[in-house]
Each structure stands twice: as C-alpha cells, then as structure tokens.
Scaffold this active site. Sequence first.
Site, PDB file in Angstrom:
ATOM      1  N   CYS A  23       0.828  -1.214   0.000  1.00 19.06           N
ATOM      2  CA  CYS A  23       0.000   0.000   0.000  1.00 19.06           C
ATOM      3  C   CYS A  23       0.860   1.262   0.000  1.00 19.06           C
ATOM      4  CB  CYS A  23      -0.919  -0.046   1.224  1.00 19.06           C
ATOM      5  SG  CYS A  23      -1.809   1.481   1.560  1.00 19.06           S
ATOM      6  N   CYS A  27       0.001   3.841   2.682  1.00 20.52           N
ATOM      7  CA  CYS A  27       0.420   3.325   3.993  1.00 20.52           C
ATOM      8  C   CYS A  27       1.892   3.644   4.236  1.00 20.52           C
ATOM      9  CB  CYS A  27       0.210   1.815   4.076  1.00 20.52           C
ATOM     10  SG  CYS A  27      -1.497   1.277   3.930  1.00 20.52           S
TER      11      CYS A  27
END
Length: 104
Positions: A30, A33
Amino acid sequence: MIEKIYSEEFSEKVLGSAKPVVVDFFADWCGPCKMLAPVLDELSAQNPEFDFYKVNIDENPELATKYQIVSIPFVGVFKGGVMADKSIGFLDAEALQEFLNANK
C-alpha cells in the site's frame, strides 16, 4: 519506530491497555500506507499519552475482518477495549494530530 504486532498480541496490547491505543492497519503493498508510516512515527514520539502499534492486514486477516477494514491506510483509536474512532486514508501530520487530539 512503531512496534508491529500480531493477532496473538492484539488482545493484551491493544484491547487490554489502560491507555488509548492508536493502531495503524496497513499492508506492505500500500503506497499511502508507506507515506503514513513516518508521519505516525513522528506523532508517536510527540503523543506519549497513546500507545502506538502497527498491524499488517495481510498477515492478520482475522483482525481486518473483525474491524471491517476494507480500505487502508486505516488508523483506529481503541479505548477500554473497543474501537472509539477511526480514520481511513492518508492524513498529513497536522490532520492526524487533530484526529489524535479529538480522541485523548
């Protein structure tokens, strides 16, 4: 650096904590993230009233299911063994600090 925990530790470290706990639910693939991680690292040092942990949803799918995490990054604040608030998506340091302030 924020400690990465697993399902086996979640009840003790998060749900059983006397302090409010901030949990960063993330995945290695991600991009947002990865952008959020250093922001959380910085804020964890500035907010000692919270405990901070990271949970990889790919390694702990049962936690992702239990807390209905369908979008990441997902930051949950746990108080007294329950999720009190959540933030979904990337937040910059200022917005994330406001989120934390609202959950002290």
